[in-house]
Design an enzyme around this catalytic site. Structure first.
Site, short mmCIF file in Angstrom:
data_model
loop_
_atom_site.label_atom_id
_atom_site.label_comp_id
_atom_site.label_asym_id
_atom_site.label_seq_id
_atom_site.Cartn_x
_atom_site.Cartn_y
_atom_site.Cartn_z
N ASP A 44 31.53 21.38 -0.78
CA ASP A 44 32.84 22.06 -0.22
C ASP A 44 32.66 22.94 0.84
OD1 ASP A 44 35.51 22.64 -0.44
OD2 ASP A 44 35.55 24.27 -2.17
N HIS A 63 34.20 17.65 8.66
CA HIS A 63 33.89 16.75 7.92
C HIS A 63 32.93 15.60 8.56
CE1 HIS A 63 36.97 17.57 5.26
NE2 HIS A 63 38.09 17.64 6.07
N LEU A 71 17.12 5.48 -6.48
CA LEU A 71 18.29 6.35 -6.48
C LEU A 71 19.74 5.90 -6.93
CD1 LEU A 71 19.01 9.40 -6.29
CD2 LEU A 71 19.60 8.90 -3.81
C1 IPE Z 1 36.91 19.52 -4.33
O1 IPE Z 1 37.20 20.47 -3.17
C2 IPE Z 1 36.78 18.22 -3.81
C3 IPE Z 1 35.72 17.77 -3.19
C4 IPE Z 1 34.79 18.27 -2.55
C5 IPE Z 1 35.95 16.51 -2.66
P1 IPE Z 1 38.58 21.10 -2.87
O2 IPE Z 1 38.55 21.69 -1.49
O3 IPE Z 1 39.74 19.81 -2.87
O4 IPE Z 1 39.16 21.94 -4.05
P2 IPE Z 1 39.80 23.14 -4.31
O5 IPE Z 1 41.33 22.58 -3.88
O6 IPE Z 1 39.42 24.38 -3.60
O7 IPE Z 1 40.02 23.30 -5.92
C1 IPE Z 2 35.20 19.46 1.33
O1 IPE Z 2 35.62 20.56 2.29
C2 IPE Z 2 35.42 18.22 1.81
C3 IPE Z 2 36.73 17.51 1.01
C4 IPE Z 2 37.32 18.19 -0.03
C5 IPE Z 2 36.93 16.30 1.35
P1 IPE Z 2 36.97 21.10 2.46
O2 IPE Z 2 37.84 20.09 3.19
O3 IPE Z 2 37.65 21.22 1.21
O4 IPE Z 2 36.76 22.58 3.10
P2 IPE Z 2 37.29 23.84 2.73
O5 IPE Z 2 37.48 24.13 1.52
O6 IPE Z 2 38.80 23.76 3.33
O7 IPE Z 2 36.61 24.73 3.72
MG MG Z 3 37.73 22.74 -0.16
#
Ligand code: IPE
Ligand code: IPE
Ligand code: MG
Length: 244
Positions: free
Chosen positions: A22, A39, A133
């Protein structure tokens, strides 16, 4: 205090590490870049993390790449994420395969774009004999949905007379989840500072040790992985028993 690196090299690594990757969006925002840049950088860190896990002798790595709730994001961002996935599969499959990595995908794969689904199955097929793995990637994944689907399959079997209701136990239930055959995660890491599960591996993480690393995923390095493993080794896993 002993350095995390030397400690983790001495102790066995957790057999199965799951990661909620995240913070890509916040990483990009902090640099005045579009979210896709976060990303992209995050995808590079995925490659590095797979290598580090192999080096450390981790048997299973499960990564949360796209949740069933992530469709709520703007279409452009979702398209960018699917594009990255296509690119990753095309570019890295041969390398992963040579490195002895077995790929698996969990989640409602039928809900993904058609031109992503075929490469996923192809990747599973081409790497199925590898055993260094097991890399499981969760796509369009939601833990609650996974549990409902398993309940449905069991209910169908019972209704058709192929299964006695009394035969349903935890083991049988687990064998109907997407993760059938993969051990439960020992360690779950979430980056970015958020401390929640966000619908990831709800059944499987009943006794998983949670470690929250307060760096954004694109900044996650081998030292953070080792720090999480170090913290894991300090935990006393009691599974409900009395403390020794
Ligand atoms: C969780 O992250 C999903 C992934 C890392 C793929 P999100 O950014 O979607 O989660 P919330 O919305 O903060 O709970
Ligand atoms: C995690 O990073 C990647 C996915 C959920 C696909 P985020 O896109 O959720 O990044 P933040 O949480 O907005 O910083
Ligand atoms: Mg996120």
């Amino acid at each position: 205090m002993e350095a995390a690196t030397s400690y983790s090299q001495k102790a066995d690594p957790p057999a199965h590490i799951a990661i909620i990757m995240d913070g890509n969006g916040r990483w990009a925002k902090a640099r005045g870049l579009p979210r896709i840049a976060g990303h992209q950088k995050g995808a590079e860190v995925v490659r590095e993390t797979v290598t580090h896990c192999r080096e450390l002798g981790v048997a299973c790595l499960t990564l949360y790449a796209f949740s069933s709730e992530n469709w709520k994001r703007p279409t452009a961002e979702v398209d960018d994420l699917m594009g990255l996935l296509r690119l990753y599969l095309r570019r890295d499959l041969i390398e992963l395969s040579r490195a002895g990595v077995r790929m698996r995908f969990i989640g409602d794969l039928r809900g993904l774009p058609a031109d992503v689904i075929d490469p996923l199955y192809e990747a599973e097929r081409r790497t199925r004999d590898n055993s260094d793995l097991v890399l499981t990637v969760a796509l369009n994944y939601g833990g609650r949905n996974e549990i409902v689907q398993a309940a449905r399959k069991l209910a169908e079997a019972a209704a058709a007379g192929r299964l006695q209701v009394q035969e349903i136990d935890e083991q049988l239930f687990a064998s109907h989840l997407d993760t059938a055959g993969i051990p439960d995660p020992d360690l779950m890491i979430r980056t970015s500072g958020e401390q929640r599960m966000s619908n990831f591996l709800l059944w499987q993480s009943a006794y998983t040790e949670m470690v929250f690393i307060p760096v954004l995923w694109p900044d996650f390095r081998k030292s953070h992985l080792e720090e999480a493993i170090h913290e894991f080794h300090r935990r006393d896993r009691r599974y409900g028993a009395s403390s020794g």
